[in-house]
Motif scaffolding. Structure first.
Motif, mmCIF file in Angstrom:
data_model
loop_
_atom_site.group_PDB
_atom_site.id
_atom_site.type_symbol
_atom_site.label_atom_id
_atom_site.label_comp_id
_atom_site.label_asym_id
_atom_site.label_seq_id
_atom_site.Cartn_x
_atom_site.Cartn_y
_atom_site.Cartn_z
ATOM 1 N N ARG A 1 0.834 -1.203 0.000
ATOM 2 C CA ARG A 1 0.000 0.000 0.000
ATOM 3 C C ARG A 1 0.866 1.250 0.000
ATOM 4 N NH1 ARG A 1 -4.763 -1.825 4.222
ATOM 5 N NH2 ARG A 1 -6.098 -2.827 2.669
ATOM 6 N N ARG A 2 1.936 1.213 0.812
ATOM 7 C CA ARG A 2 2.850 2.373 0.852
ATOM 8 C C ARG A 2 3.457 2.589 -0.513
ATOM 9 N NH1 ARG A 2 4.684 0.510 5.934
ATOM 10 N NH2 ARG A 2 6.410 -0.560 4.914
ATOM 11 N N GLU A 3 3.850 1.479 -1.145
ATOM 12 C CA GLU A 3 4.501 1.602 -2.437
ATOM 13 C C GLU A 3 3.548 2.146 -3.487
ATOM 14 O OE1 GLU A 3 7.445 -1.377 -3.795
ATOM 15 O OE2 GLU A 3 6.109 -1.561 -5.505
ATOM 16 N N GLN A 4 2.310 1.650 -3.464
ATOM 17 C CA GLN A 4 1.312 2.129 -4.438
ATOM 18 C C GLN A 4 1.081 3.619 -4.250
ATOM 19 O OE1 GLN A 4 0.207 0.252 -6.906
ATOM 20 N NE2 GLN A 4 1.401 -1.414 -6.046
ATOM 21 N N LYS A 5 1.042 4.040 -2.980
ATOM 22 C CA LYS A 5 0.810 5.443 -2.679
ATOM 23 C C LYS A 5 1.994 6.271 -3.191
ATOM 24 C CE LYS A 5 -0.383 8.435 1.196
ATOM 25 N NZ LYS A 5 -0.550 8.539 2.644
ATOM 26 N N GLY A 6 3.201 5.758 -2.952
ATOM 27 C CA GLY A 6 4.398 6.445 -3.395
ATOM 28 C C GLY A 6 4.434 6.605 -4.897
ATOM 29 N N LYS A 7 4.068 5.564 -5.587
ATOM 30 C CA LYS A 7 4.045 5.582 -7.057
ATOM 31 C C LYS A 7 3.102 6.651 -7.565
ATOM 32 C CE LYS A 7 4.246 0.800 -8.086
ATOM 33 N NZ LYS A 7 3.621 -0.280 -8.846
ATOM 34 N N LYS A 8 1.938 6.678 -6.924
ATOM 35 C CA LYS A 8 0.913 7.635 -7.319
ATOM 36 C C LYS A 8 1.414 9.055 -7.180
ATOM 37 C CE LYS A 8 -2.498 5.687 -5.992
ATOM 38 N NZ LYS A 8 -3.678 4.936 -5.657
ATOM 39 N N GLU A 9 2.057 9.289 -6.032
ATOM 40 C CA GLU A 9 2.545 10.645 -5.794
ATOM 41 C C GLU A 9 3.674 10.994 -6.746
ATOM 42 O OE1 GLU A 9 3.222 10.865 -1.622
ATOM 43 O OE2 GLU A 9 1.083 10.659 -1.224
ATOM 44 N N ALA A 10 4.491 10.028 -7.078
ATOM 45 C CA ALA A 10 5.573 10.269 -8.026
ATOM 46 C C ALA A 10 5.000 10.632 -9.381
ATOM 47 C CB ALA A 10 6.465 9.046 -8.130
ATOM 48 N N GLU B 1 -7.314 15.564 -5.430
ATOM 49 C CA GLU B 1 -7.233 14.108 -5.473
ATOM 50 C C GLU B 1 -6.371 13.555 -4.356
ATOM 51 O OE1 GLU B 1 -5.912 13.290 -9.377
ATOM 52 O OE2 GLU B 1 -7.903 13.440 -10.241
ATOM 53 N N GLU B 2 -5.347 14.274 -3.956
ATOM 54 C CA GLU B 2 -4.437 13.801 -2.915
ATOM 55 C C GLU B 2 -5.154 13.516 -1.617
ATOM 56 O OE1 GLU B 2 -0.569 16.085 -4.047
ATOM 57 O OE2 GLU B 2 -0.773 16.053 -1.867
ATOM 58 N N ASN B 3 -6.253 14.230 -1.356
ATOM 59 C CA ASN B 3 -6.950 14.055 -0.093
ATOM 60 C C ASN B 3 -7.819 12.814 -0.048
ATOM 61 O OD1 ASN B 3 -5.877 16.414 0.908
ATOM 62 N ND2 ASN B 3 -7.505 17.668 0.036
ATOM 63 N N ASP B 4 -7.946 12.158 -1.146
ATOM 64 C CA ASP B 4 -8.899 11.049 -1.200
ATOM 65 C C ASP B 4 -8.215 9.731 -1.515
ATOM 66 O OD1 ASP B 4 -12.304 11.590 -2.370
ATOM 67 O OD2 ASP B 4 -11.449 10.607 -0.602
ATOM 68 N N ASP B 5 -7.432 9.218 -0.589
ATOM 69 C CA ASP B 5 -6.633 8.012 -0.844
ATOM 70 C C ASP B 5 -7.451 6.797 -1.211
ATOM 71 O OD1 ASP B 5 -4.161 8.884 1.572
ATOM 72 O OD2 ASP B 5 -4.033 8.847 -0.605
ATOM 73 N N ASP B 6 -8.511 6.526 -0.467
ATOM 74 C CA ASP B 6 -9.279 5.307 -0.702
ATOM 75 C C ASP B 6 -9.818 5.223 -2.112
ATOM 76 O OD1 ASP B 6 -8.765 4.555 1.782
ATOM 77 O OD2 ASP B 6 -10.820 4.481 2.485
ATOM 78 N N ASP B 7 -10.453 6.280 -2.546
ATOM 79 C CA ASP B 7 -11.020 6.267 -3.896
ATOM 80 C C ASP B 7 -9.929 6.036 -4.929
ATOM 81 O OD1 ASP B 7 -13.719 8.703 -3.569
ATOM 82 O OD2 ASP B 7 -13.382 6.702 -2.765
ATOM 83 N N GLU B 8 -8.765 6.630 -4.700
ATOM 84 C CA GLU B 8 -7.687 6.497 -5.678
ATOM 85 C C GLU B 8 -7.215 5.070 -5.766
ATOM 86 O OE1 GLU B 8 -4.562 9.255 -5.404
ATOM 87 O OE2 GLU B 8 -5.827 10.733 -6.356
ATOM 88 N N ARG B 9 -7.166 4.415 -4.611
ATOM 89 C CA ARG B 9 -6.704 3.031 -4.641
ATOM 90 C C ARG B 9 -7.661 2.210 -5.473
ATOM 91 N NH1 ARG B 9 -5.722 2.114 0.536
ATOM 92 N NH2 ARG B 9 -7.504 0.747 0.772
#
Lengths: 130, 143
Positions: free
Chosen positions: B93-102, B121-129
């Protein structure tokens, strides 16, 4: 961090997620699989492979020759309750010669029973006549 | 979709590597053994999926989630997997989040007009996943 193709390699799991998904979806009752579930299934499969291999090696006879053999695996499926779901796909193997001997023995046993049966019938016929 | 037999198999090279990692150095693995383990792994996936699906159905959900898979492991007597799986999940999950932010940083540089949209979009982690799902997958949002 370099961008990676989605569904492709993830350094936390080596098994390809796309392939795992194909196997999961071959199950008729399954509609959809969320990303976490897919990842966990892939990772669990890796843990399973490691566990099956190490358990079989530890408890098997292959290690006498520093090898993991089919027989070690089949033995595990038979002896260990956790792995019993594999019993059908990892059947015990026997030498063809042994199998032929088994068949011959069964045939002989069958013939002996036939002979005994005929003797009994003959005896009862004699009793009936006398 | 009809699967060809080889599609239900896992790649030999990867399976072999995982087996080697689990055994002491120098142990030989017969081809028969490797093939058997590969088949066993496919059967494991099917069994785990079926089991996890039962938990999803109990929860009246159509989508298998992480909890279903973990429950399946317990049910199948692989409790020993649960702790390491949870750890891996965190890491993933951390990695997916990191990728997204990159990727977002990359987008920001490419087009400065999109900056406000990204911040929302950054404020809405769940939906993004959820969005990160593979394209073919139809995803139900279960809250």
């Amino acid at each position: 961090m370099a961008a990676r193709p989605s569904g492709g390699e993830n350094r936390l799991v080596s098994l390809p997620l796309s392939r795992i998904r194909v196997i999961m979806k071959s199950s008729p009752e399954v509609s959809s699989i969320n990303q976490d579930a897919l990842f966990l299934t892939a990772r669990a499969t890796e843990l399973f492979v490691q566990y099956l291999a190490s358990y079989s090696y530890k408890h098997g006879r292959g290690k006498e020759k520093r090898a993991l053999t089919y027989s070690d695996l089949s033995h595990t499926a038979e002896e260990c309750e956790t792995f019993q779901f594999l019993a059908d796909i990892l059947p015990k193997k026997i030498l063809a010669s042994k199998y032929l001997k088994m068949l011959e023995k069964e045939k002989r046993d069958g013939e002996v029973k036939e002979e005994e049966k005929e003797e009994e019938e003959d005896e009862s016929e004699e009793d009936a006549e006398s | 979709m009809a699967e060809r037999p080889e599609d239900l198999n896992l790649p030999n090279a990867v399976i072999t590597r995982i087996i080697k990692e689990a055994l002491p150095d120098g142990v030989n693995i017969s081809k028969e053994a490797r093939s058997a383990i590969s088949r066993a792994a496919s059967v494991f996936v099917l069994y785990a999926t079926s089991c996890a699906n039962n938990f999803a159905m109990k929860g009246k959900r159509k989508t298998l989630n992480a909890g279903d898979v973990l429950s399946a492991m317990e049910e199948m007597e692989f409790q020993r997997f649960v702790a390491p799986l949870k750890e891996s999940l965190e890491g993933n999950r951390r990695e997916q989040k990191g990728k997204k932010e990159a990727r977002k940083d990359k987008d920001k540089k490419a087009d400065s007009e999109e900056q406000d949209k990204s911040r929302e979009e950054e404020n809405d982690d769940d939906d993004e996943r959820m969005e990160e799902e593979e394209q073919n997958e139809e995803e139900e949002v279960d809250n």
